[in-house]
Design a protein around this motif. Structure first.
Motif, mmCIF file in Angstrom:
data_model
loop_
_atom_site.group_PDB
_atom_site.id
_atom_site.type_symbol
_atom_site.label_atom_id
_atom_site.label_comp_id
_atom_site.label_asym_id
_atom_site.label_seq_id
_atom_site.Cartn_x
_atom_site.Cartn_y
_atom_site.Cartn_z
ATOM 1 N N LYS A 1 27.069 -27.615 -46.777
ATOM 2 C CA LYS A 1 27.585 -26.598 -47.698
ATOM 3 C C LYS A 1 27.231 -25.172 -47.273
ATOM 4 C CE LYS A 1 27.763 -29.738 -51.555
ATOM 5 N NZ LYS A 1 27.347 -30.118 -52.872
ATOM 6 N N LYS A 2 26.212 -25.038 -46.440
ATOM 7 C CA LYS A 2 25.806 -23.700 -45.991
ATOM 8 C C LYS A 2 26.447 -23.321 -44.658
ATOM 9 C CE LYS A 2 21.438 -24.000 -48.434
ATOM 10 N NZ LYS A 2 19.976 -24.016 -48.332
ATOM 11 N N ASN A 3 27.336 -24.184 -44.153
ATOM 12 C CA ASN A 3 28.029 -23.929 -42.885
ATOM 13 C C ASN A 3 27.084 -23.580 -41.756
ATOM 14 O OD1 ASN A 3 30.687 -24.441 -43.840
ATOM 15 N ND2 ASN A 3 30.681 -22.444 -44.844
ATOM 16 N N ARG A 4 26.036 -24.403 -41.600
ATOM 17 C CA ARG A 4 25.050 -24.159 -40.542
ATOM 18 C C ARG A 4 25.474 -24.775 -39.219
ATOM 19 N NH1 ARG A 4 20.211 -26.772 -43.148
ATOM 20 N NH2 ARG A 4 21.910 -28.004 -43.971
ATOM 21 N N GLY A 5 26.540 -25.558 -39.238
ATOM 22 C CA GLY A 5 27.098 -26.038 -37.986
ATOM 23 C C GLY A 5 26.827 -27.491 -37.654
ATOM 24 N N GLN A 6 27.181 -27.821 -36.439
ATOM 25 C CA GLN A 6 27.172 -29.191 -35.948
ATOM 26 C C GLN A 6 25.779 -29.837 -36.012
ATOM 27 O OE1 GLN A 6 28.292 -29.462 -31.805
ATOM 28 N NE2 GLN A 6 29.536 -31.279 -32.180
ATOM 29 N N GLN A 7 24.741 -29.095 -35.681
ATOM 30 C CA GLN A 7 23.391 -29.661 -35.718
ATOM 31 C C GLN A 7 22.976 -30.001 -37.149
ATOM 32 O OE1 GLN A 7 21.464 -30.616 -33.020
ATOM 33 N NE2 GLN A 7 20.399 -31.654 -34.682
ATOM 34 N N ALA A 8 23.334 -29.160 -38.098
ATOM 35 C CA ALA A 8 23.034 -29.452 -39.504
ATOM 36 C C ALA A 8 23.777 -30.707 -39.958
ATOM 37 C CB ALA A 8 23.398 -28.254 -40.381
ATOM 38 N N GLU A 9 25.028 -30.856 -39.520
ATOM 39 C CA GLU A 9 25.784 -32.069 -39.851
ATOM 40 C C GLU A 9 25.088 -33.303 -39.270
ATOM 41 O OE1 GLU A 9 30.264 -30.076 -39.987
ATOM 42 O OE2 GLU A 9 29.697 -31.338 -38.296
ATOM 43 N N ALA A 10 24.608 -33.196 -38.031
ATOM 44 C CA ALA A 10 23.907 -34.321 -37.401
ATOM 45 C C ALA A 10 22.665 -34.702 -38.200
ATOM 46 C CB ALA A 10 23.539 -33.972 -35.963
ATOM 47 N N ASP A 11 21.934 -33.711 -38.673
ATOM 48 C CA ASP A 11 20.734 -33.990 -39.470
ATOM 49 C C ASP A 11 21.091 -34.681 -40.779
ATOM 50 O OD1 ASP A 11 19.197 -32.802 -37.478
ATOM 51 O OD2 ASP A 11 19.102 -30.863 -38.506
ATOM 52 N N LEU A 12 22.157 -34.230 -41.437
ATOM 53 C CA LEU A 12 22.610 -34.861 -42.681
ATOM 54 C C LEU A 12 23.047 -36.299 -42.430
ATOM 55 C CD1 LEU A 12 24.627 -31.861 -44.165
ATOM 56 C CD2 LEU A 12 22.534 -32.835 -45.124
ATOM 57 N N LEU A 13 23.755 -36.522 -41.320
ATOM 58 C CA LEU A 13 24.196 -37.876 -40.984
ATOM 59 C C LEU A 13 23.004 -38.793 -40.720
ATOM 60 C CD1 LEU A 13 27.271 -37.039 -38.723
ATOM 61 C CD2 LEU A 13 27.332 -38.285 -40.893
ATOM 62 N N ARG A 14 22.001 -38.289 -39.969
ATOM 63 C CA ARG A 14 20.805 -39.101 -39.699
ATOM 64 C C ARG A 14 20.160 -39.568 -41.001
ATOM 65 N NH1 ARG A 14 20.027 -35.086 -35.883
ATOM 66 N NH2 ARG A 14 20.304 -35.864 -33.766
ATOM 67 N N ASN A 15 20.109 -38.685 -41.980
ATOM 68 C CA ASN A 15 19.496 -39.029 -43.266
ATOM 69 C C ASN A 15 20.332 -40.040 -44.057
ATOM 70 O OD1 ASN A 15 17.286 -37.362 -42.837
ATOM 71 N ND2 ASN A 15 18.274 -35.598 -43.804
ATOM 72 N N ALA A 16 21.610 -40.146 -43.751
ATOM 73 C CA ALA A 16 22.500 -41.059 -44.475
ATOM 74 C C ALA A 16 22.467 -42.475 -43.902
ATOM 75 C CB ALA A 16 23.935 -40.523 -44.436
ATOM 76 N N GLY B 1 31.957 -34.186 -37.995
ATOM 77 C CA GLY B 1 32.810 -33.161 -38.598
ATOM 78 C C GLY B 1 33.891 -32.690 -37.641
ATOM 79 N N ALA B 2 34.454 -31.535 -37.933
ATOM 80 C CA ALA B 2 35.571 -30.995 -37.155
ATOM 81 C C ALA B 2 35.214 -30.809 -35.683
ATOM 82 C CB ALA B 2 36.028 -29.670 -37.762
ATOM 83 N N ASP B 3 33.955 -30.519 -35.386
ATOM 84 C CA ASP B 3 33.522 -30.329 -33.999
ATOM 85 C C ASP B 3 32.918 -31.594 -33.400
ATOM 86 O OD1 ASP B 3 34.319 -27.619 -33.941
ATOM 87 O OD2 ASP B 3 32.488 -27.046 -34.984
ATOM 88 N N GLY B 4 33.022 -32.697 -34.115
ATOM 89 C CA GLY B 4 32.504 -33.959 -33.610
ATOM 90 C C GLY B 4 31.007 -34.085 -33.774
ATOM 91 N N LEU B 5 30.429 -35.007 -33.016
ATOM 92 C CA LEU B 5 28.992 -35.274 -33.073
ATOM 93 C C LEU B 5 28.288 -34.526 -31.950
ATOM 94 C CD1 LEU B 5 29.352 -39.129 -33.598
ATOM 95 C CD2 LEU B 5 28.609 -37.463 -35.333
ATOM 96 N N THR B 6 27.062 -34.121 -32.194
ATOM 97 C CA THR B 6 26.300 -33.421 -31.159
ATOM 98 C C THR B 6 26.003 -34.380 -30.004
ATOM 99 O OG1 THR B 6 24.146 -33.976 -32.086
ATOM 100 C CG2 THR B 6 25.170 -31.911 -32.852
ATOM 101 N N PRO B 7 25.812 -33.839 -28.796
ATOM 102 C CA PRO B 7 25.428 -34.706 -27.671
ATOM 103 C C PRO B 7 24.140 -35.482 -27.971
ATOM 104 C CG PRO B 7 26.112 -32.567 -26.855
ATOM 105 C CD PRO B 7 26.049 -32.462 -28.364
ATOM 106 N N GLY B 8 23.199 -34.854 -28.649
ATOM 107 C CA GLY B 8 21.952 -35.528 -28.996
ATOM 108 C C GLY B 8 22.175 -36.704 -29.930
#
Length: 156
Positions: free
Chosen positions: A47-62, A105-112
Motif C-alpha cells: 500500500k505504500k508503493n515501496r516496490g518489488q522488494q517490499a512485495e517480496a517481503d509481503l509474499l514471504r510472510n504469506a 506484482g506488475a514487475d514480477g518477482l525479485t531475483p532473490g
C-alpha cells in the motif's frame, strides 16, 4: 497437500474472479479424494508503493512455514498439463504438506525471491495480466486433479 496461491494484488469482482472461484472450487472438490487441497489464496498489497522488494517481503510472510515454493515466472519451466499433474503428485507423495504457488506484482518477482523458490513454472514467454494468470493457474490445478483422478476433463 494443502495448496495456497500467494499473489500480489487484490482480485476484484468481475469475470476473472468468477472464473477463478469456479476453478478453485472444482479443484478443491476433485482434489479432496486425492489428498490435494483445499486451495486457498492470500493476497498481499504494498500500500505504500515501496516496490518489488517490499512485495517480496509481503509474499514471504504469506507463505506457510516449510512450504514448497513454486514461483510463477516467465523464466520458469514450461510443463504440459500431464507433467504438472505428475509434479503435484510427486510433491504430495514425497510428503509436502504445503505448496505455495507465488505470483508477483506488475514487475514480477525479485531475483532473490526467485532464487529462494524450490521451483519455477511458466505459462510461456508471453506476459499475462496477473488476474488472468491466477485464473489459468486455478484451471491448471483443476485439470491436474482431473488427470490424476482419471476424469475425462483433460483429453490428449
Amino acid at each position: 497437500m494443502r495448496v495456497k496461491i500467494c499473489a500480489v494484488g487484490r482480485m476484484r469482482s468481475g469475470p476473472e474472479k468468477l472464473l477463478f472461484d469456479d476453478y478453485a472450487d472444482r479443484f478443491s472438490k476433485t482434489g479432496r479424494a486425492l489428498s490435494l487441497g483445499p486451495l486457498t489464496v492470500t493476497e498481499v498489497e504494498d500500500k505504500k508503493n515501496r516496490g518489488q522488494q517490499a512485495e517480496a517481503d509481503l509474499l514471504r510472510n504469506a507463505i506457510p512455514k516449510g512450504a514448497l515454493i513454486c514461483a510463477m515466472d516467465e523464466r520458469g519451466k514450461t510443463r504440459t498439463s500431464p507433467q504438472f499433474a505428475q509434479d503435484l503428485a510427486r510433491w504430495r507423495d514425497n510428503g509436502t504438506a504445503d505448496l505455495a504457488l507465488v505470483i508477483g506484482g506488475a514487475d514480477g518477482l525479485t531475483p532473490g525471491f526467485r532464487a529462494e523458490a524450490n521451483t519455477a513454472l511458466s505459462f510461456g514467454t508471453m506476459v499475462w495480466p496477473h488476474m488472468l494468470a491466477r485464473v489459468m493457474l486455478a484451471e491448471q490445478l483443476y485439470r491436474a486433479a482431473s488427470i490424476l483422478a482419471g476424469a475425462p476433463y483433460h483429453r490428449e
